[in-house]
Design an enzyme around this catalytic site. Structure first.
Site, PDB file in Angstrom:
ATOM      1  N   ARG A  15       3.075 -17.623  10.865  1.00  0.00           N
ATOM      2  CA  ARG A  15       4.019 -17.237  11.909  1.00  0.00           C
ATOM      3  C   ARG A  15       3.305 -17.162  13.261  1.00  0.00           C
ATOM      4  O   ARG A  15       2.076 -17.107  13.339  1.00  0.00           O
ATOM      5  CB  ARG A  15       4.642 -15.874  11.581  1.00  0.00           C
ATOM      6  CG  ARG A  15       5.618 -15.911  10.424  1.00  0.00           C
ATOM      7  CD  ARG A  15       6.124 -14.516  10.067  1.00  0.00           C
ATOM      8  NE  ARG A  15       5.090 -13.692   9.458  1.00  0.00           N
ATOM      9  CZ  ARG A  15       5.280 -12.438   9.059  1.00  0.00           C
ATOM     10  NH1 ARG A  15       6.456 -11.859   9.247  1.00  0.00           N
ATOM     11  NH2 ARG A  15       4.302 -11.762   8.500  1.00  0.00           N
ATOM     12  N   LYS A  75       1.562 -10.044  13.162  1.00  0.00           N
ATOM     13  CA  LYS A  75       0.914  -9.074  12.278  1.00  0.00           C
ATOM     14  C   LYS A  75      -0.015  -8.157  13.054  1.00  0.00           C
ATOM     15  O   LYS A  75      -0.422  -8.435  14.178  1.00  0.00           O
ATOM     16  CB  LYS A  75       0.125  -9.797  11.184  1.00  0.00           C
ATOM     17  CG  LYS A  75       1.010 -10.467  10.142  1.00  0.00           C
ATOM     18  CD  LYS A  75       1.986  -9.501   9.479  1.00  0.00           C
ATOM     19  CE  LYS A  75       1.303  -8.472   8.609  1.00  0.00           C
ATOM     20  NZ  LYS A  75       2.278  -7.498   8.038  1.00  0.00           N
ATOM     21  N   TYR A  94       3.835  -5.961  15.034  1.00  0.00           N
ATOM     22  CA  TYR A  94       3.890  -5.029  13.909  1.00  0.00           C
ATOM     23  C   TYR A  94       2.536  -4.336  13.798  1.00  0.00           C
ATOM     24  O   TYR A  94       1.484  -4.977  13.940  1.00  0.00           O
ATOM     25  CB  TYR A  94       4.182  -5.763  12.594  1.00  0.00           C
ATOM     26  CG  TYR A  94       5.605  -6.234  12.446  1.00  0.00           C
ATOM     27  CD1 TYR A  94       6.660  -5.329  12.391  1.00  0.00           C
ATOM     28  CD2 TYR A  94       5.904  -7.594  12.354  1.00  0.00           C
ATOM     29  CE1 TYR A  94       7.970  -5.765  12.248  1.00  0.00           C
ATOM     30  CE2 TYR A  94       7.206  -8.042  12.212  1.00  0.00           C
ATOM     31  CZ  TYR A  94       8.236  -7.122  12.159  1.00  0.00           C
ATOM     32  OH  TYR A  94       9.536  -7.550  12.025  1.00  0.00           O
ATOM     33  N   HIS A  96       2.170  -0.971  11.461  1.00  0.00           N
ATOM     34  CA  HIS A  96       2.097  -0.318  10.140  1.00  0.00           C
ATOM     35  C   HIS A  96       0.839   0.536  10.039  1.00  0.00           C
ATOM     36  O   HIS A  96      -0.032   0.321   9.182  1.00  0.00           O
ATOM     37  CB  HIS A  96       2.129  -1.368   9.021  1.00  0.00           C
ATOM     38  CG  HIS A  96       3.369  -2.217   9.010  1.00  0.00           C
ATOM     39  ND1 HIS A  96       4.616  -1.722   8.702  1.00  0.00           N
ATOM     40  CD2 HIS A  96       3.551  -3.536   9.280  1.00  0.00           C
ATOM     41  CE1 HIS A  96       5.516  -2.689   8.785  1.00  0.00           C
ATOM     42  NE2 HIS A  96       4.900  -3.798   9.141  1.00  0.00           N
ATOM     43  N   GLU A 118       8.031  -2.116  14.201  1.00  0.00           N
ATOM     44  CA  GLU A 118       8.725  -1.464  13.085  1.00  0.00           C
ATOM     45  C   GLU A 118       9.267  -0.079  13.409  1.00  0.00           C
ATOM     46  O   GLU A 118      10.001   0.494  12.586  1.00  0.00           O
ATOM     47  CB  GLU A 118       7.820  -1.387  11.849  1.00  0.00           C
ATOM     48  CG  GLU A 118       6.672  -0.400  11.933  1.00  0.00           C
ATOM     49  CD  GLU A 118       5.410  -0.965  12.560  1.00  0.00           C
ATOM     50  OE1 GLU A 118       4.367  -0.300  12.482  1.00  0.00           O
ATOM     51  OE2 GLU A 118       5.472  -2.079  13.127  1.00  0.00           O
ATOM     52  N   SER A 220      19.407   8.147  -6.874  1.00  0.00           N
ATOM     53  CA  SER A 220      17.978   8.094  -7.174  1.00  0.00           C
ATOM     54  C   SER A 220      17.416   9.495  -7.394  1.00  0.00           C
ATOM     55  O   SER A 220      17.110  10.219  -6.447  1.00  0.00           O
ATOM     56  CB  SER A 220      17.225   7.409  -6.031  1.00  0.00           C
ATOM     57  OG  SER A 220      15.857   7.267  -6.364  1.00  0.00           O
ATOM     58  N   ASP A 270       3.355  -2.808   3.035  1.00  0.00           N
ATOM     59  CA  ASP A 270       2.877  -2.668   4.414  1.00  0.00           C
ATOM     60  C   ASP A 270       2.701  -1.208   4.809  1.00  0.00           C
ATOM     61  O   ASP A 270       1.895  -0.893   5.690  1.00  0.00           O
ATOM     62  CB  ASP A 270       3.847  -3.331   5.398  1.00  0.00           C
ATOM     63  CG  ASP A 270       3.538  -4.807   5.622  1.00  0.00           C
ATOM     64  OD1 ASP A 270       2.395  -5.210   5.367  1.00  0.00           O
ATOM     65  OD2 ASP A 270       4.444  -5.548   6.030  1.00  0.00           O
TER      66      ASP A 270
END
Length: 372
Positions: A15, A75, A94, A96, A118, A220, A270
């Site tokens: 990417r 990234k 991003y 993370h 994010e 859940s 991630d």
């Protein structure tokens, strides 16, 4: 503003942070864009296309990092890239950070202003820059899981959709957000027996109304999760706590209840992963086994369909990049609370509370850090 777009260097990452059309948007508004040579070649975006859009092609990342006011990536920066950042430089990508103390330390030490895709929000509380890759990863999780179920890949040899007279695979999706819904949709389309778990009853009701009896929904809790995992051929982990490390919902002990050759796909990797036995893998070596259970934990899953992912991502990020370039970082952030929510590190301070909590940093609110 001088904008730099370096080539991505993670394993099998093709990417790129900006398409030629994105370059044209910026250059048409008076900005300059540097793109690293062959940065988009892996997805069919040539240097000539970038030049035609007004970009300058640069041979090395060092020159881009040295000159650019804003670095636009996909990234998280690798250690050598973090060390090229300088005080006051803007990084838009991003990050993370919660499961990555080394990257966080290097970004803090750099003095750069780091906005994470994010954690940028919108008026509905959603994550518009994470959503495109979540859609891709959710859909990919099923095709990756179906492949991993093949006997030659270490799986138990179950065809996801079965055939007439033979039951389909049982698929459990943990989490009813963007990733989970896209995973469930793909699994249903392939004819699997699909169950989705979430802790929001309104969300489960919405999914039930949307998909009808073809999609099983479960609240859940510990028992429901354990029973669903034990009964599954494929489990997709699609849990997200924005900016924070993912909780380990499937424990090592639970693997012992599963069918041998069942598959776990951890889309939350991630953010550290939502299975206790998860660790990040690459597209080169995507899977490993623990207690007879196949784990697929590729940290840059959308990079496997890099062309689709690049266009989907830049559709979402470009308006924010243009705003940052036109207004400058401080004004753009002060005028847009949702973009300000993306600020994770600023001038040596951690400005996202979940990251500060998880990694033991003092937290400074983003608006205060901007005033330093």
């Amino acid at each position: 503003m001088l904008v730099g777009v370096p080539k991505e260097i993670k394993n099998h990452e093709y990417r790129i942070g900006m398409t030629p059309s994105g370059v044209r948007e910026l250059t048409s508004q008076g900005h300059q864009v540097m793109v690293q040579k062959d940065g988009g070649a892996g997805i069919g975006l040539s240097n000539e296309q970038y030049i035609a859009a007004g970009a300058q092609i640069i041979d090395t990342p060092e020159e881009i990092f040295a000159k650019a006011d804003m670095i636009v990536k996909v990234k998280e920066p690798q250690p050598n890239e973090c060390k090229m950042l300088r005080p006051g430089q803007l990084l838009f990508t991003y990050l993370h950070l919660a499961p990555d103390p080394e990257q966080t330390r290097l970004l803090v030490d750099s003095g750069a202003i780091c906005i994470a895709y994010e954690t940028v929000t919108d008026s509905k509380g959603a994550l518009p820059l994470l959503a495109p890759m979540s859609e891709v990863a959710g859909r990919m999780s099923i095709q990756a899981g179906a492949h991993a179920l093949e006997k030659a890949q270490g799986g138990n040899g179950t065809l996801l959709g079965g055939v007439p007279g033979v039951a389909p695979a049982k698929v459990t999706v943990i989490g009813g957000g963007v990733v989970g819904v896209n995973a469930a949709r793909m699994a249903l389309g392939m004819g699997a027996d699909v169950t989705i778990l979430d802790r929001s009853l309104p969300r489960l009701k919405e999914l039930d109304e949307l998909y009808g009896p073809g999609l099983k929904t479960l609240y859940s809790n510990t028992d429901n999760l354990a029973n669903a995992v034990a009964d599954s051929d494929l489990v997709v982990g699609a849990v997200l706590i924005p900016g924070a490390a993912a909780p380990h919902l499937v424990t090592r002990e639970m693997l012992g209840t599963m069918k041998k050759g069942a598959v776990l796909v951890d889309v939350a990797i991630d953010q550290g992963g939502c299975f206790e036995t998860s660790h990040a893998t690459t597209h080169q070596e995507p899977t490993y086994e623990v207690d007879g259970i196949v784990h697929y934990c590729v940290a840059n899953m959308p990079g496997g369909v890099a062309r689709t992912s690049t266009f989907a991502l830049t559709n979402a990020t470009l308006p924010f990049a243009v705003s940052l370039a036109n207004k400058g970082v401080r004004k753009a952030l002060e005028e847009d609370t949702h973009l300000l929510n993306g600020l994770n590190v600023c001038k040596g301070k951690v400005t996202y509370e979940a990251v500060a909590h998880d990694l033991g940093y003092d937290y400074m609110p983003a608006d205060q850090a901007l005033s330093l």
